[in-house]
Design an enzyme around this catalytic site. Structure first.
Site, PDB file in Angstrom:
ATOM      1  N   LYS A   1      22.026  -3.061 -27.453  1.00 33.29           N
ATOM      2  CA  LYS A   1      21.482  -3.555 -28.725  1.00 33.29           C
ATOM      3  C   LYS A   1      22.338  -3.076 -29.902  1.00 33.29           C
ATOM      4  O   LYS A   1      22.679  -3.854 -30.790  1.00 33.29           O
ATOM      5  CB  LYS A   1      20.045  -3.035 -28.900  1.00 33.29           C
ATOM      6  CG  LYS A   1      19.513  -3.175 -30.307  1.00 33.29           C
ATOM      7  CD  LYS A   1      18.168  -2.523 -30.490  1.00 33.29           C
ATOM      8  CE  LYS A   1      18.197  -1.055 -30.823  1.00 33.29           C
ATOM      9  NZ  LYS A   1      18.400  -0.722 -32.243  1.00 33.29           N
ATOM     10  N   ASN A   2      22.697  -1.796 -29.908  1.00 28.53           N
ATOM     11  CA  ASN A   2      23.420  -1.247 -31.064  1.00 28.53           C
ATOM     12  C   ASN A   2      24.851  -1.750 -31.166  1.00 28.53           C
ATOM     13  O   ASN A   2      25.482  -1.596 -32.206  1.00 28.53           O
ATOM     14  CB  ASN A   2      23.416   0.290 -31.035  1.00 28.53           C
ATOM     15  CG  ASN A   2      22.079   0.847 -31.473  1.00 28.53           C
ATOM     16  OD1 ASN A   2      21.176   0.093 -31.846  1.00 28.53           O
ATOM     17  ND2 ASN A   2      21.928   2.163 -31.412  1.00 28.53           N
TER      18      ASN A   2
ATOM     19  N   CYS B   1      12.568   5.562 -42.860  1.00 28.06           N
ATOM     20  CA  CYS B   1      11.909   5.232 -41.600  1.00 28.06           C
ATOM     21  C   CYS B   1      11.433   6.533 -41.004  1.00 28.06           C
ATOM     22  O   CYS B   1      11.671   7.599 -41.576  1.00 28.06           O
ATOM     23  CB  CYS B   1      12.838   4.480 -40.664  1.00 28.06           C
ATOM     24  SG  CYS B   1      14.146   5.490 -40.032  1.00 28.06           S
TER      25      CYS B   1
ATOM     26  N   ARG C   1      17.557   8.054 -44.503  1.00 31.65           N
ATOM     27  CA  ARG C   1      18.612   7.105 -44.142  1.00 31.65           C
ATOM     28  C   ARG C   1      19.176   6.329 -45.344  1.00 31.65           C
ATOM     29  O   ARG C   1      18.961   5.126 -45.493  1.00 31.65           O
ATOM     30  CB  ARG C   1      18.113   6.157 -43.055  1.00 31.65           C
ATOM     31  CG  ARG C   1      17.664   6.921 -41.837  1.00 31.65           C
ATOM     32  CD  ARG C   1      17.284   6.047 -40.698  1.00 31.65           C
ATOM     33  NE  ARG C   1      18.423   5.623 -39.898  1.00 31.65           N
ATOM     34  CZ  ARG C   1      18.322   4.899 -38.787  1.00 31.65           C
ATOM     35  NH1 ARG C   1      17.145   4.539 -38.356  1.00 31.65           N
ATOM     36  NH2 ARG C   1      19.369   4.551 -38.096  1.00 31.65           N
TER      37      ARG C   1
ATOM     38  N   LEU D   1      27.023   5.791 -48.409  1.00 32.96           N
ATOM     39  CA  LEU D   1      28.372   5.706 -47.843  1.00 32.96           C
ATOM     40  C   LEU D   1      28.837   4.243 -47.775  1.00 32.96           C
ATOM     41  O   LEU D   1      30.008   3.942 -48.011  1.00 32.96           O
ATOM     42  CB  LEU D   1      28.422   6.337 -46.454  1.00 32.96           C
ATOM     43  CG  LEU D   1      28.040   7.829 -46.390  1.00 32.96           C
ATOM     44  CD1 LEU D   1      27.991   8.304 -44.943  1.00 32.96           C
ATOM     45  CD2 LEU D   1      29.023   8.681 -47.184  1.00 32.96           C
TER      46      LEU D   1
ATOM     47  N   ASP E   1      20.253   9.573 -30.194  1.00 36.99           N
ATOM     48  CA  ASP E   1      19.344   8.584 -29.599  1.00 36.99           C
ATOM     49  C   ASP E   1      18.889   8.987 -28.195  1.00 36.99           C
ATOM     50  O   ASP E   1      18.081   8.281 -27.581  1.00 36.99           O
ATOM     51  CB  ASP E   1      20.019   7.206 -29.544  1.00 36.99           C
ATOM     52  CG  ASP E   1      20.054   6.537 -30.919  1.00 36.99           C
ATOM     53  OD1 ASP E   1      19.445   7.067 -31.854  1.00 36.99           O
ATOM     54  OD2 ASP E   1      20.714   5.487 -31.043  1.00 36.99           O
TER      55      ASP E   1
ATOM     56  N   ARG F   1      11.612  -3.191 -29.496  1.00 33.90           N
ATOM     57  CA  ARG F   1      12.784  -3.379 -30.356  1.00 33.90           C
ATOM     58  C   ARG F   1      14.067  -3.059 -29.607  1.00 33.90           C
ATOM     59  O   ARG F   1      15.118  -3.582 -29.937  1.00 33.90           O
ATOM     60  CB  ARG F   1      12.701  -2.439 -31.572  1.00 33.90           C
ATOM     61  CG  ARG F   1      11.733  -2.881 -32.626  1.00 33.90           C
ATOM     62  CD  ARG F   1      11.921  -2.039 -33.868  1.00 33.90           C
ATOM     63  NE  ARG F   1      13.340  -1.893 -34.154  1.00 33.90           N
ATOM     64  CZ  ARG F   1      13.908  -0.815 -34.690  1.00 33.90           C
ATOM     65  NH1 ARG F   1      13.172   0.215 -35.026  1.00 33.90           N
ATOM     66  NH2 ARG F   1      15.203  -0.764 -34.918  1.00 33.90           N
TER      67      ARG F   1
END
Ligand code: UD1
Length: 430
Positions: free
Chosen positions: A22-23, A126, A131, A135, A316, A408
């Site tokens: 997904k990422n 979140c 977050r 940058l 993660d 998700r």
């Protein structure tokens, strides 16, 4: 809202096919905004974030064709997605979509590079932290964009287009590196990104951008040099395997005392996780298309971990490893250095009998003989799956509420686990 019911204590045996990452898929999809030609991606995972991002790209003007079929809104059910943004019809990324999925803010760089303007909602905080976007914004300003932040939106313009710049990130950021890589590929001149992220998903994006005609040097290092092009072309690309899904199922094998073969993946993507699992009492065999992992020790040994940017231990995978350490025969210190508030799973694991004390950025996990099932609440994507892992090891019944977080990022999680002997089922909510 759906929930998941697990009756724990069954060792898992069998084979699990790992989905596309997904990422990696999300930035690859966004890269389609950089060209008026078609970008076709294969090995896409079936997860909610992919449909959410497709909806966002379509409202910018992209046409999406999933497995040969046009979908007006949100695509699901296919693995191959063709995205054609022949015209950008709208440069606004609305709050309603970006708040659900922070990766939506990645459209900022590509829209500015191609259209000279973008209005993108701030993603907001979140569960795991504030977050910020500083940058991303700072880098694009150095490339010639002007920002006005108002009403929760970043309004950016670059009337003369973006130009190359030397950008040094003060913190390693995966998203900012991706955003700037995409913008720089379509900017005038040379951009140098220093202290860039080195995650494998960045290399996957560089691979696609090169196929699209971009010139990028330094792949796999923290210094990327991008020679901008006037235009980029369409390309075809296969999404890399999901290293976090791979690591999660590796822990499922070890926590239940079973043996799993994970296919369609690569051990080298999660070397830091496998090293810890071997120290904790597992063995790993690498295969041609993945790995086999099994528990060798009757008890789990406590191992300290600290999350770090790649190739360090991934944030993660922090919650999942904590679930394993809950049943270790000693203690483990788990230190989170990437996000400031990523211990939301601690009170939920405690409901299953875990003994964890949090001191600032570290959690001291003292192993308990066993976990016992209880109703728990999912708080974010990786926290949710740590509760699934703990539930698989716990005695009795665990019910995990609010599993939409899981959907998700994990494809058919309960089916994949059930096929290997887990007693797990989804209970449909209202
Ligand atoms: C990506 C991953 C996420 C993973 C994270 C870290 C995707 C879709 N998500 O998120 O799963 O947990 O990398 O590996 O790929 N930061 C700033 N300013 C910024 C941007 C980031 O201070 O402008 C900080 C963040 O607050 C955080 C750190 O940098 O403390 C790392 O965040 P970042 O790498 O940007 O995470 P994401 O790209 O959002």
């Amino acid at each position: 809202m759906d929930s998941i019911r697990i009756k724990g204590g069954k060792p898992l045996f069998g084979r699990i096919e790992i989905s596309g990452a997904k990422n990696a898929a999300l930035p690859l999809m966004v890269a389609s905004l950089l060209t008026d030609e078609t970008v076709t991606l294969s090995n896409l995972p079936h997860v909610a974030d992919i449909s959410t991002l497709t909806t966002l790209l379509c409202q910018h003007g992209a046409k999406a064709v999933m497995n040969g079929q046009t979908a007006a809104e949100g695509c699901s059910g296919g693995r191959a997605l063709a995205l054609t943004a022949d015209r950008i019809t709208n440069t606004e990324a609305p709050y309603d979509i970006v708040r659900k999925m922070r990766a939506g803010a990645l459209v900022l760089g590509p829209l500015l590079a191609r259209e000279g303007r973008a209005r993108v909602s701030l993603p907001g905080g979140c569960a795991i932290g504030t977050r910020p976007m500083n940058l991303h914004v700072g880098g694009l300003e150095q490339m010639g964009a002007t920002f006005d932040i108002e009403g929760g939106y970043m309004n950016a313009v670059a009337p003369n287009g973006l130009h190359g710049a030397e950008i040094r990130f003060e913190t390693v950021s995966v998203g900012a590196t991706e955003n700037l890589l995409m913008a720089a590929s379509l900017a005038r001149g040379v951009t140098i990104l220093e202290n860039a992220a080195k995650e494998p998903e960045i290399s996957d994006l560089i691979d696609l951008l090169r196929k699209m005609g971009a010139e990028i040097e330094g792949d796999g290092t923290d210094r990327l040099v991008i020679i901008g092009k006037d235009r980029l072309q369409g390309a075809q690309h296969r999404v890399m395997p999901d290293r976090i899904e791979t690591g999660t199922y590796a822990i499922a094998a070890v926590i239940t005392g079973g043996r799993l073969e994970l296919t369609n993946t690569r051990a080298e993507l999660i070397r830091s996780v496998l090293d810890i699992l071997v120290e904790a009492g597992a063995d790993v065999e690498e295969t041609a298309d993945g790995l086999i992992i099994w528990r060798t020790s009757p008890t789990i040994h406590g191992v300290d971990i600290m999350t770090l940017p790649y190739p360090g231990y991934p944030t993660d995978m922090q919650a999942q490893m904590m679930a394993l350490m809950c049943i270790c025969d000693g203690a483990a210190m788990i230190t989170e250095t990437i996000f400031e508030n990523r211990f939301m799973h601690v009170p939920e694991l405690a409901r299953l009998g875990a003994n964890i004390n949090v001191h600032g950025h570290s959690a001291l996990v003292r192993g308990v003989g066993k976990l016992v099932g209880a109703p728990v609440m999912a708080t974010d994507l990786r926290a949710s799956v740590s509760l699934v892992l703990a539930g698989l090891a716990a005695e009795g019944e665990t019910i995990i509420n609010r599993v939409y977080h899981l959907d998700r990022g994990y494809e058919r999680l309960e089916e994949k686990l059930a096929a290997c002997g887990a007693n797990i089922e989804r209970i449909a909510g209202n």
